[in-house]
Motif scaffolding. Sequence first.
Motif, PDB file in Angstrom:
ATOM      1  N   SER B  54      -2.846  24.171 -13.579  1.00 42.28           N
ATOM      2  CA  SER B  54      -4.413  24.247 -13.070  1.00 42.28           C
ATOM      3  C   SER B  54      -5.290  24.534 -14.243  1.00 42.28           C
ATOM      4  N   ARG B  55      -4.963  25.257 -15.363  1.00 42.07           N
ATOM      5  CA  ARG B  55      -5.685  25.655 -16.462  1.00 42.07           C
ATOM      6  C   ARG B  55      -5.796  24.489 -17.148  1.00 42.07           C
ATOM      7  N   PHE B  56      -5.078  23.587 -17.325  1.00 45.87           N
ATOM      8  CA  PHE B  56      -5.258  22.429 -18.102  1.00 45.87           C
ATOM      9  C   PHE B  56      -6.121  21.273 -17.567  1.00 45.87           C
ATOM     10  N   LEU B 143     -15.339  36.866 -12.138  1.00 46.56           N
ATOM     11  CA  LEU B 143     -14.662  35.996 -11.215  1.00 46.56           C
ATOM     12  C   LEU B 143     -15.850  34.661 -10.716  1.00 46.56           C
ATOM     13  N   THR B 144     -16.870  35.079 -10.521  1.00 46.13           N
ATOM     14  CA  THR B 144     -17.815  33.968 -10.233  1.00 46.13           C
ATOM     15  C   THR B 144     -18.189  32.966 -11.322  1.00 46.13           C
ATOM     16  N   ASP B 145     -17.580  33.098 -12.580  1.00 43.90           N
ATOM     17  CA  ASP B 145     -18.078  32.198 -13.510  1.00 43.90           C
ATOM     18  C   ASP B 145     -16.978  30.721 -13.227  1.00 43.90           C
ATOM     19  N   GLY B 146     -17.267  30.223 -12.055  1.00 45.20           N
ATOM     20  CA  GLY B 146     -16.848  28.829 -11.828  1.00 45.20           C
ATOM     21  C   GLY B 146     -15.112  28.600 -12.170  1.00 45.20           C
ATOM     22  N   ALA B 147     -14.861  27.669 -12.744  1.00 47.59           N
ATOM     23  CA  ALA B 147     -13.451  27.202 -13.031  1.00 47.59           C
ATOM     24  C   ALA B 147     -13.098  28.392 -14.154  1.00 47.59           C
ATOM     25  N   PHE B 148     -13.872  28.613 -14.807  1.00 44.49           N
ATOM     26  CA  PHE B 148     -13.086  29.536 -15.959  1.00 44.49           C
ATOM     27  C   PHE B 148     -12.802  31.180 -15.396  1.00 44.49           C
ATOM     28  N   GLY B 149     -13.790  31.426 -14.538  1.00 41.72           N
ATOM     29  CA  GLY B 149     -13.306  32.518 -13.863  1.00 41.72           C
ATOM     30  C   GLY B 149     -12.023  32.609 -12.886  1.00 41.72           C
ATOM     31  N   ALA B 150     -12.170  31.531 -12.109  1.00 44.22           N
ATOM     32  CA  ALA B 150     -10.969  31.386 -11.194  1.00 44.22           C
ATOM     33  C   ALA B 150      -9.908  31.284 -11.873  1.00 44.22           C
ATOM     34  N   ILE B 151      -9.643  30.519 -12.718  1.00 44.99           N
ATOM     35  CA  ILE B 151      -8.441  30.225 -13.331  1.00 44.99           C
ATOM     36  C   ILE B 151      -7.944  31.660 -14.235  1.00 44.99           C
ATOM     37  N   PHE B 152      -8.898  32.071 -14.937  1.00 43.90           N
ATOM     38  CA  PHE B 152      -8.640  33.604 -15.741  1.00 43.90           C
ATOM     39  C   PHE B 152      -8.062  34.541 -14.876  1.00 43.90           C
ATOM     40  N   PHE B 153      -8.781  34.793 -13.820  1.00 46.14           N
ATOM     41  CA  PHE B 153      -8.488  35.709 -13.074  1.00 46.14           C
ATOM     42  C   PHE B 153      -7.168  35.700 -12.019  1.00 46.14           C
ATOM     43  N   GLY B 154      -7.012  34.209 -11.743  1.00 47.52           N
ATOM     44  CA  GLY B 154      -5.785  33.968 -10.967  1.00 47.52           C
ATOM     45  C   GLY B 154      -4.649  34.182 -11.696  1.00 47.52           C
ATOM     46  N   MET B 155      -4.510  33.490 -13.198  1.00 50.42           N
ATOM     47  CA  MET B 155      -3.321  33.538 -13.907  1.00 50.42           C
ATOM     48  C   MET B 155      -3.145  35.079 -14.401  1.00 50.42           C
ATOM     49  N   THR B 156      -4.152  35.736 -14.763  1.00 53.03           N
ATOM     50  CA  THR B 156      -3.966  37.218 -15.298  1.00 53.03           C
ATOM     51  C   THR B 156      -3.687  38.220 -13.995  1.00 53.03           C
ATOM     52  N   GLY B 157      -4.084  37.888 -12.817  1.00 47.30           N
ATOM     53  CA  GLY B 157      -3.930  38.519 -11.542  1.00 47.30           C
ATOM     54  C   GLY B 157      -2.495  38.466 -11.063  1.00 47.30           C
ATOM     55  N   VAL B 158      -1.993  37.149 -11.208  1.00 49.85           N
ATOM     56  CA  VAL B 158      -0.615  36.925 -10.812  1.00 49.85           C
ATOM     57  C   VAL B 158       0.241  37.639 -11.618  1.00 49.85           C
ATOM     58  N   HIS B 159       0.067  37.316 -12.792  1.00 45.81           N
ATOM     59  CA  HIS B 159       0.978  37.823 -13.966  1.00 45.81           C
ATOM     60  C   HIS B 159       0.690  39.430 -13.865  1.00 45.81           C
ATOM     61  N   ALA B 160      -0.272  40.159 -13.695  1.00 47.39           N
ATOM     62  CA  ALA B 160      -0.362  41.610 -13.795  1.00 47.39           C
ATOM     63  C   ALA B 160       0.357  42.153 -12.557  1.00 47.39           C
ATOM     64  N   ILE B 161       0.468  41.707 -11.426  1.00 49.11           N
ATOM     65  CA  ILE B 161       1.451  42.074 -10.194  1.00 49.11           C
ATOM     66  C   ILE B 161       2.660  42.060 -10.638  1.00 49.11           C
ATOM     67  N   HIS B 162       2.966  40.882 -11.320  1.00 49.53           N
ATOM     68  CA  HIS B 162       4.519  41.048 -11.669  1.00 49.53           C
ATOM     69  C   HIS B 162       4.770  42.285 -12.819  1.00 49.53           C
ATOM     70  N   VAL B 163       3.834  42.508 -13.458  1.00 52.12           N
ATOM     71  CA  VAL B 163       4.018  43.526 -14.600  1.00 52.12           C
ATOM     72  C   VAL B 163       4.168  44.851 -13.866  1.00 52.12           C
ATOM     73  N   LEU B 164       3.200  45.018 -12.611  1.00 51.72           N
ATOM     74  CA  LEU B 164       3.104  46.423 -11.973  1.00 51.72           C
ATOM     75  C   LEU B 164       4.414  46.380 -11.283  1.00 51.72           C
ATOM     76  N   SER B 165       4.990  45.091 -10.553  1.00 53.85           N
ATOM     77  CA  SER B 165       6.485  45.405 -10.131  1.00 53.85           C
ATOM     78  C   SER B 165       7.468  45.532 -10.965  1.00 53.85           C
ATOM     79  N   GLY B 166       7.334  45.247 -12.283  1.00 56.13           N
ATOM     80  CA  GLY B 166       8.276  45.576 -13.091  1.00 56.13           C
ATOM     81  C   GLY B 166       8.331  47.049 -13.623  1.00 56.13           C
TER      82      GLY B 166
END
Lengths: 67, 220
Positions: B54-56, B143-166
Amino acid sequence: MQQKKAAVYRQGIYVLIGLAILTILEFVVSGATNGSAPLLFIIALIKTGLIANYFMHIYRLWREESH
Amino acid sequence: MSAVVSREHAAPHHGAHEHEHHEVPYAVALRANRLGLWVFCFSELFLFGALLASRFALWGNTRPELSQGLGLITTSVLLLSSFFMARAESAIAHDDRPTFLRSLLWTVGLGTLFFIGVVVMEWNVFGLEANLLGIELFGHLKLTDGAFGAIFFGMTGVHAIHVLSGIILILIVWNNGRRGHYNAEQHWGVEACAVYWHYVDVVWVFFYPALYLIGQAVHL
């Protein structure tokens, strides 16, 4: 036993140094090439190889013995 | 996994042959567990791969202007945490319990620092502004910065959840280790936790260049 343990700990340090160098290289390559995706992904693949082999021990998947 | 875990926990209390008749041999269960864990890791690739694709697709050869210093620091912190996790596993494999427990706490500390670096500082949830030695400590992307915000918060958010569970998993392993579980011969719980943590690190190895380094920076 102590020597073997020291060697394993030392190996971890070498891998960490390798990862640090590659991360700095990524940073430099990004600046020098205007963020070239192929070059940066090649570096990321090398880093993944180091982590998968030395930290995740992926080779244990096809090894008979235990830990 | 249950057969192996039960043996790990039972080891200090029971004779070695007590449950042999009812359980899968440890080495056999270990192989199955390892395969299962790696299958899980590969299944997670679909999630992270989709985010990367999605990022690319949406950013192309551009990226938002982010704090390069902060990105480099958080990435280094996560790599260092992986080193301590590997050290913890090596330590228990050599029955070095003090180093094992200490290294796990280092991993938790550094993992927490990474989480704070991304969620508190890069996401800038408190709307702060600060500089340290020329490094911008708080992000400005919204988060409201269009595609930049959506992708950035999506990618870092999903990763951060994995970090937290780790981090939670490592704390469980640390608590078990503190109570005398695991030894040089039987420590699948530690190995599984370590593989998961390194996997989360590997994901960031690709996310970091994708978010911070690849393409032309766009000032928002």
